[in-house]
Design a protein around this motif. Structure first.
Motif, PDB file in Angstrom:
ATOM      1  N   SER A   1       0.818  -1.201   0.000  1.00 19.96           N
ATOM      2  CA  SER A   1       0.000   0.000   0.000  1.00 19.96           C
ATOM      3  C   SER A   1       0.855   1.256   0.000  1.00 19.96           C
ATOM      4  N   ALA A   2       1.926   1.249   0.781  1.00 16.77           N
ATOM      5  CA  ALA A   2       2.814   2.415   0.851  1.00 16.77           C
ATOM      6  C   ALA A   2       4.189   1.959   1.312  1.00 16.77           C
ATOM      7  N   LEU A   3       5.208   2.725   0.918  1.00 18.82           N
ATOM      8  CA  LEU A   3       6.580   2.390   1.278  1.00 18.82           C
ATOM      9  C   LEU A   3       7.424   3.648   1.240  1.00 18.82           C
TER      10      LEU A   3
ATOM     11  N   PHE B   1       3.317   4.911  -3.245  1.00 23.05           N
ATOM     12  CA  PHE B   1       1.975   4.987  -2.686  1.00 23.05           C
ATOM     13  C   PHE B   1       0.984   4.440  -3.706  1.00 23.05           C
ATOM     14  N   GLU B   2       0.314   3.383  -3.349  1.00 20.75           N
ATOM     15  CA  GLU B   2      -0.636   2.735  -4.251  1.00 20.75           C
ATOM     16  C   GLU B   2      -1.934   3.537  -4.320  1.00 20.75           C
TER      17      GLU B   2
ATOM     18  N   VAL C   1       0.831  -2.433   4.479  1.00 20.28           N
ATOM     19  CA  VAL C   1       0.363  -3.577   3.695  1.00 20.28           C
ATOM     20  C   VAL C   1      -1.150  -3.640   3.785  1.00 20.28           C
ATOM     21  N   ALA C   2      -1.802  -3.697   2.637  1.00 17.12           N
ATOM     22  CA  ALA C   2      -3.261  -3.854   2.585  1.00 17.12           C
ATOM     23  C   ALA C   2      -3.586  -5.337   2.438  1.00 17.12           C
TER      24      ALA C   2
ATOM     25  N   TYR D   1       0.673  -1.368   9.433  1.00 11.52           N
ATOM     26  CA  TYR D   1       1.845  -0.498   9.319  1.00 11.52           C
ATOM     27  C   TYR D   1       3.018  -1.136  10.051  1.00 11.52           C
ATOM     28  N   HIS D   2       4.188  -1.110   9.407  1.00 11.50           N
ATOM     29  CA  HIS D   2       5.374  -1.766   9.959  1.00 11.50           C
ATOM     30  C   HIS D   2       6.588  -0.854   9.824  1.00 11.50           C
ATOM     31  N   THR D   3       7.387  -0.741  10.890  1.00 11.91           N
ATOM     32  CA  THR D   3       8.668  -0.064  10.791  1.00 11.91           C
ATOM     33  C   THR D   3       9.692  -1.036  10.216  1.00 11.91           C
TER      34      THR D   3
END
Length: 318
Positions: free
Chosen positions: A89-91, A165-166, A206-207, A230-232
């Motif tokens: 979803s985002a990175l 960003f998706e 991650v979606a 959401y992950h660090t």
């Protein structure tokens, strides 16, 4: 499993546990420990454990192909396994060394929308003290930065190596592993960078979309819920105590398990019924609210507009 025992089970915690990657780890040679960025790794340690991003993506390989199975306990006493497919979803990757001069955002958006990638600015306030403590003293109260402050901020955040960003609809997305493989063609560091090379500002979302459940045969609306975790990604957070407890027991590492990356934030979409909030006397609702608040705070710190988060939480931008 009886209905009585199932009522004590938290389906939410089960989902968080089943979708937490345990990444194969290595130990940094002592000769390299002196080269660590002391702003990101201020503690003296006998050993420094890390993982490579390529090993992290490997955790999502099977999930991307077949889905991650999550056991679900229903009020009726029935048990089923719901499968979810992960999508990137985002990175945002911030690293020590300067990257290519092109910091343009990568996106599948057809309208050619791009965003200024200088998202290094942080807000002065944070609801997540644990996550923001790495950046204390970096922000200015009026939201603007003097040149010296900008230099300090870059020292702490590092250089923006890659961001994504998706914005596609769920049906137009490819599973996480396929997306990473494509991005790695432009950003080879996505396969070679190590967690010790990344600043505390590095993160991914991650979606998770449901695909089917076993046994099949009937539609359960409660299981149409989608999740955004959401992950660090930096080793800076490996010293933190993770509150990922399943059925009252903390997530404890066994030797050889690897490094767990449980979600620090969470958003949900289409949450109906009480399948996800039926456990532990209301603690699931508190946990959902807390994880949502931390995700919101994280995005505000980095001044990031995360499309999926806005959509999941009902925020619409004209």
């Amino acid at each position: 499993m009886s209905a009585e025992k199932g009522s004590m089970h938290s389906n939410l915690e089960c989902f968080l546990h089943c979708t937490t990657p345990f990444v194969a780890s290595q130990f940094l040679p002592k000769s390299e420990m002196r080269n660590l960025n002391r702003l990101w790794h201020p503690w003296e340690r006998e050993k420094v454990e890390y993982f490579t991003l390529s090993d992290l993506w490997s955790c999502y390989d099977e999930w991307s192909a077949y889905g991650a199975g999550v056991p679900i306990f229903l009020d009726s006493g029935e048990t089923l396994v719901q499968y979810y497919v992960p999508y990137l979803s985002a990175l945002q990757i911030f690293a020590s060394t300067p990257s290519t001069p092109n910091f343009r955002e990568d996106s599948d958006s057809r309208d050619g929308e791009t965003r200024d990638s200088c998202s290094e600015s942080l807000s002065d306030e944070s609801e997540s003290d644990k996550l923001s403590s790495r950046w204390d003293g970096c922000s200015s109260e009026d939201g603007g930065f003097e040149q010296e402050t900008l230099w300090q901020l870059n020292d702490r955040l590092g250089n923006l190596y890659c961001q994504y960003f998706e914005r596609s609809t769920p049906y137009g997305r490819v599973p996480l592993m396929d997306k990473i493989s494509g991005l790695a063609q432009r950003y080879p560091g996505l396969m070679s960078l190590r967690s010790v090379d990344l600043s505390p500002a590095s993160w991914m979302a991650v979606a998770w979309y449901p695909i089917y459940h076993i046994p099949m045969g009937r539609t359960i609306k409660d299981l149409s819920t989608c999740f955004l975790t959401y992950h660090t990604l930096s080793s800076s957070f490996q010293d933190m105590d993770h509150e990922d407890d399943v059925e009252g027991a903390r997530l404890k590492r066994k030797e050889g398990d690897g490094i767990p990356l449980p979600p620090f934030g969470l958003a949900t979409y289409k949450m109906q019924g009480n399948v996800w909030i039926s456990g532990k006397g209301g603690q699931d609702q508190e946990r959902l609210a807390s994880l949502l608040s931390v995700a919101d705070s994280w995005l505000k710190q980095l001044r990031v507009q995360h499309h999926d988060f806005n959509y999941f939480t009902g925020i619409r931008h004209g």
